[in-house]
Scaffold this active site. Structure first.
Site, PDB file in Angstrom:
ATOM      1  CB  SER A  86      48.156 -13.636 132.160  1.00 40.99           C
ATOM      2  OG  SER A  86      49.511 -13.832 131.833  1.00 40.99           O
ATOM      3  CE  LYS A  87      46.702 -19.711 136.259  1.00 39.97           C
ATOM      4  NZ  LYS A  87      46.218 -20.728 137.157  1.00 39.97           N
ATOM      5  NE  ARG A  88      50.223 -16.611 128.681  1.00 39.54           N
ATOM      6  CZ  ARG A  88      48.908 -16.751 128.750  1.00 39.54           C
ATOM      7  NH1 ARG A  88      48.394 -17.871 129.208  1.00 39.54           N
ATOM      8  NH2 ARG A  88      48.107 -15.774 128.377  1.00 39.54           N
ATOM      9  CG  ASN A  89      53.775 -10.788 133.912  1.00 42.64           C
ATOM     10  OD1 ASN A  89      54.861 -10.902 134.489  1.00 42.64           O
ATOM     11  ND2 ASN A  89      53.242  -9.647 133.587  1.00 42.64           N
ATOM     12  CB  THR A 124      47.847 -24.698 136.121  1.00 46.48           C
ATOM     13  OG1 THR A 124      47.353 -23.354 136.091  1.00 46.48           O
ATOM     14  CG2 THR A 124      46.680 -25.652 136.063  1.00 46.48           C
TER      15      THR A 124
END
Ligand code: GLU
Length: 489
Positions: free
Chosen positions: A261-264, A19
């Site tokens: 987190s992969k949002r970062n 994602t």
């Protein structure tokens, strides 16, 4: 690693849901999966969990494939290479999940649930108020004929839920030991959405069984989904001795102890690749992040990892990601490269940064510079700032360094250097050094730091550069003299 499957070939899978770009945590999992498969002489399976097509895109799938390849984590079964248990994209296996879902329904393991999200929310609210464990309350386990007729007239689309029996599930995790989940906290869960699409818990369990996975090494965030997966194995009729062995890897934390987190963007592997980190440095660093070969070495090759990796040596406490350490290891790996290899790896960075276009002459000049800077760079991207002074057509001293050569003292140094160099015909670095030392250090009694830093800025435009005399030799007589003239007001 304790296993129920002593006599079977080890089959390990890495099963990301792309994602976004794969991040540090995913890659450490992939690396450990790969290392375990290679250590045991088993198979490494790469499966793409893309049933959530609202969030998974083709670009992210391709990026995941490219990232694993870039890191050298070759797979034995999966996208591009195929294999006997494919397809390896879950979106191409929907009929398989539908078949098993129908079987679970027919067996009475699963049932249709017509509760609307508003109804579920209202009941959750009541559970909270009454202080009971939140979760599905089993309302649709038994549906009266009247209710069913009403739901159908209302046009409700049911989800398929798995029935969790009373009791508990215990399994032995290879990292955490025995883990027990009380089913009071594992309510009946959804297998198939109202639109017919399967949920992760169904797809992952069915695939692990059909792909004959023997070991599930994955992130600790998935620990709590294990009892649900085991419930699916039971419904599939898998014998307990054929369940995979689970090993849940502790989190990788950020410097600040918050979860990465992969949002970062900074945790995505693409981010590191684009900044000139080497795949072997990333693998080396991540391998030792949460695992150790039993000594305190900081360098490990893929070959050693393959030989030494065991799950017993995975630490059970969270690991902390340390950028400085990764940079240091990256620098070490850069120093191990042959000049030819280093040239091949820095060239795309220099082209992307507009320093060179890639002609043979340019590459020859970069090749001469590399031995001078191989010791001084931490990433491949650092090369740009080190060599660009050799290639710029409109040379300018960088703005923060300009004031440092404008003072009287510096100007005196530059003028004297210009006189000396104009009279110097031999333009090799040792002749240049000899002439400048004699004039500036011996005659003028200047400190080398003062004398040479002004020169360095005038010649390279920056206080960070390859060694000064070599830089002048590479730049050549005419350009060097022209830059000195320019620096003198
Ligand atoms: N697809 C899941 C994820 O990326 C992981 C599946 C698993 O390892 O069990 O979070």
């Amino acid at each position: 690693m304790p296993t129920n499957l002593a006599n079977k070939e080890v089959r390990v899978r890495f099963a990301p849901s792309p994602t976004g770009d794969l991040h540090v945590g995913n890659i450490r999992t992939a690396l450990f999966d790969w290392a375990y498969a290679r250590h045991t002489g088993g198979k490494f399976i790469f499966r793409i969990e893309d049933t959530d097509r609202d969030r998974v895109t083709d670009e992210y799938i391709q990026a995941a494939i490219d990232t694993l390849k870039w890191l050298g984590l070759t797979w034995d079964e999966g996208p591009e290479v195929g294999g006997p248990n494919g397809p390896y994209l879950q979106s191409q296996r929907l009929d398989i999940y539908a078949e098993w879902a129908a079987k679970f329904l027919a067996q009475g393991d699963a049932y249709y649930c017509y509760c609307s999200s508003d109804e579920l929310e209202a009941r959750r609210e009541a559970q909270r108020a009454a202080n009971v464990a939140p979760g599905y309350d089993g309302k649709c386990r038994e549906i009266s004929a009247d209710d069913l007729a009403r739901y159908q007239t209302e046009g409700r689309k049911p989800v398929l839920r798995m029935r969790m029996p009373d009791g508990s599930t215990t399994f032995t995790d290879a990292i955490r030991g025995d883990v027990t989940f009380d089913h009071n906290f594992v309510p009946d869960f959804v297998l198939v959405r109202g639109d017919g699409s399967p949920l992760y818990t169904l797809a992952v369990a069915v695939d692990d069984v059909l792909m004959k996975v023997t070991h599930v090494l994955r992130g600790e965030d998935l620990l709590s989904s294990t009892p649900r997966q085991i419930r699916v194995y039971q419904a599939m009729g898998v014998k307990i001795e054929d369940y995979p062995t689970f090993a849940h890897l502790p989190f990788v934390m950020g410097q600040d102890n918050a979860k990465l987190s992969k949002r970062n963007g900074e945790v995505s592997i693409a981010w590191y690749r684009d900044r000139g980190f080497l795949p072997e440095a990333i693998c080396n660093y991540l391998a030792l992040l949460g695992w150790s070969p039993g000594d305190d070495r900081e360098n490990v090759t893929m070959q050693e990892l393959t030989e030494l990796f065991t799950v017993e040596r995975v630490h059970s406490s969270p690991a902390r990601f340390d950028m400085k350490k990764l940079e240091a290891i990256n620098g070490d790996k850069i120093r191990l490269l042959s000049l030819e290899d280093l040239l091949a790896r820095v060239t795309p960075f220099l082209i992307k940064d507009g320093v060179i276009t890639g002609t043979a002459d340019e590459l020859a000049l970069v090749a001469k510079t590399l031995p001078l800077i191989q010791e001084r760079i931490a990433t491949l991207a650092d090369v740009t700032s080190m060599v660009k002074f050799l290639f710029v057509s409109n040379f300018e001293v960088e703005s923060e360094s300009a004031p440092k050569i404008a003072d009287e003292q510096s100007q005196i140094v530059l003028k004297r250097a210009l006189e000396v160099l104009t009279a110097t015909s031999a333009w090799d670095h040792s002749s240049l050094e000899q002439a400048l030392r004699a004039a500036l250090i011996d005659e003028m009694a200047l400190k080398p730091r003062i004398a040479f830093s002004a020169l360095r800025i005038a010649i390279t435009g920056s206080h960070i550069s390859p060694p000064l005399f070599e830089s002048m030799e590479l730049l050549g007589r005419d350009a060097s003299l022209a830059r000195l003239v320019m620096a003198i007001k």
